[in-house]
Design a protein around this motif. Sequence first.
Motif, PDB file in Angstrom:
ATOM      1  N   ASP A 152       0.806  -1.225   0.000  1.00 32.41           N
ATOM      2  CA  ASP A 152       0.000   0.000   0.000  1.00 32.41           C
ATOM      3  C   ASP A 152       0.834   1.267   0.000  1.00 32.41           C
ATOM      4  O   ASP A 152       0.362   2.331   0.394  1.00 32.41           O
ATOM      5  N   GLU A 155      -0.769   4.480  -2.310  1.00 29.53           N
ATOM      6  CA  GLU A 155      -2.073   4.984  -1.896  1.00 29.53           C
ATOM      7  C   GLU A 155      -2.657   4.097  -0.801  1.00 29.53           C
ATOM      8  O   GLU A 155      -3.541   3.262  -1.052  1.00 29.53           O
ATOM      9  N   PRO A 156      -2.199   4.251   0.436  1.00 31.92           N
ATOM     10  CA  PRO A 156      -2.753   3.444   1.527  1.00 31.92           C
ATOM     11  C   PRO A 156      -4.238   3.728   1.711  1.00 31.92           C
ATOM     12  O   PRO A 156      -4.693   4.861   1.542  1.00 31.92           O
ATOM     13  N   THR A 157      -4.992   2.700   2.050  1.00 31.24           N
ATOM     14  CA  THR A 157      -6.420   2.870   2.300  1.00 31.24           C
ATOM     15  C   THR A 157      -6.644   3.793   3.492  1.00 31.24           C
ATOM     16  O   THR A 157      -7.535   4.651   3.490  1.00 31.24           O
ATOM     17  N   ASN A 158      -5.822   3.608   4.524  1.00 28.47           N
ATOM     18  CA  ASN A 158      -5.914   4.423   5.732  1.00 28.47           C
ATOM     19  C   ASN A 158      -4.494   4.870   6.096  1.00 28.47           C
ATOM     20  O   ASN A 158      -3.705   4.084   6.607  1.00 28.47           O
ATOM     21  N   GLU A 161      -3.346   4.491   9.811  1.00 31.49           N
ATOM     22  CA  GLU A 161      -3.056   3.090  10.147  1.00 31.49           C
ATOM     23  C   GLU A 161      -1.734   2.656   9.509  1.00 31.49           C
ATOM     24  O   GLU A 161      -0.917   1.956  10.130  1.00 31.49           O
ATOM     25  N   TYR A 162      -1.516   3.087   8.270  1.00 29.75           N
ATOM     26  CA  TYR A 162      -0.294   2.724   7.565  1.00 29.75           C
ATOM     27  C   TYR A 162       0.935   3.302   8.270  1.00 29.75           C
ATOM     28  O   TYR A 162       1.949   2.626   8.438  1.00 29.75           O
TER      29      TYR A 162
END
Length: 224
Positions: A152, A155-158, A161-162
């Motif tokens: 990720d 473009e991490p989803t969150n 969190e990343y």
Amino acid sequence: YYYNRFENQFILRGVKPVLVPVECQYSGKSISAVDSVYKYITDFDMGPGDWIIALGGGGILDVASFCAAVFCGGINILAVPTTLEAMIEGAVSGRAMLNSNGHKDEISTRVSYNAVICDPTFLSTVDSKYRSNGYASVIRYAILDDLSLLTDIVEPTNMREYLNRVYASRAKIEKIDTRLLTLGDEIAAAIEGYFRFMNYSSGEALALSLLAAVDDKRREPLSR
């Protein structure tokens, strides 16, 4: 992009901060930059009870935290990194590092931030070239500890969190041996210094160095 809104949060609470402009490029983090900051803070009559707030990228964090570490024997400092590299490296490294004579990070001192605020919304205004600087550090953590960080990376989803995953990986590596966190730094610094910090960004130089540090089997997937 953010200073006026940032300043207003203090004004609303009865505190009027003063702005000290700092050269934001990595090539500008030097003793002369520190001296220019000292001229401001001595004019403002700052002392041990005051705070320096470092709002910006890694170069600003280095200059501001170096000033805070040695001015009046050390004053309070709050780090507010606004780039991915500053969030991943500068705000957690524990050292403030300056360039000297075309050589990167030749001068350093220990720094302990009183607090660090990492807000991923700052990243929306960072140019893609500089945002990608942080990718190289993540790749280093992936090589040393957690390959899943590469999944990720763009473009991490969150993002919050990343970032926590990245910090956890860094802490794990640091616990094993702090020298591992310098993988690729020597060649990267040589690349940047050779081109006088004009051809390659810090992230690009580190990425090239990491490619040179791994074997052929790992080099091909990393180059993609």
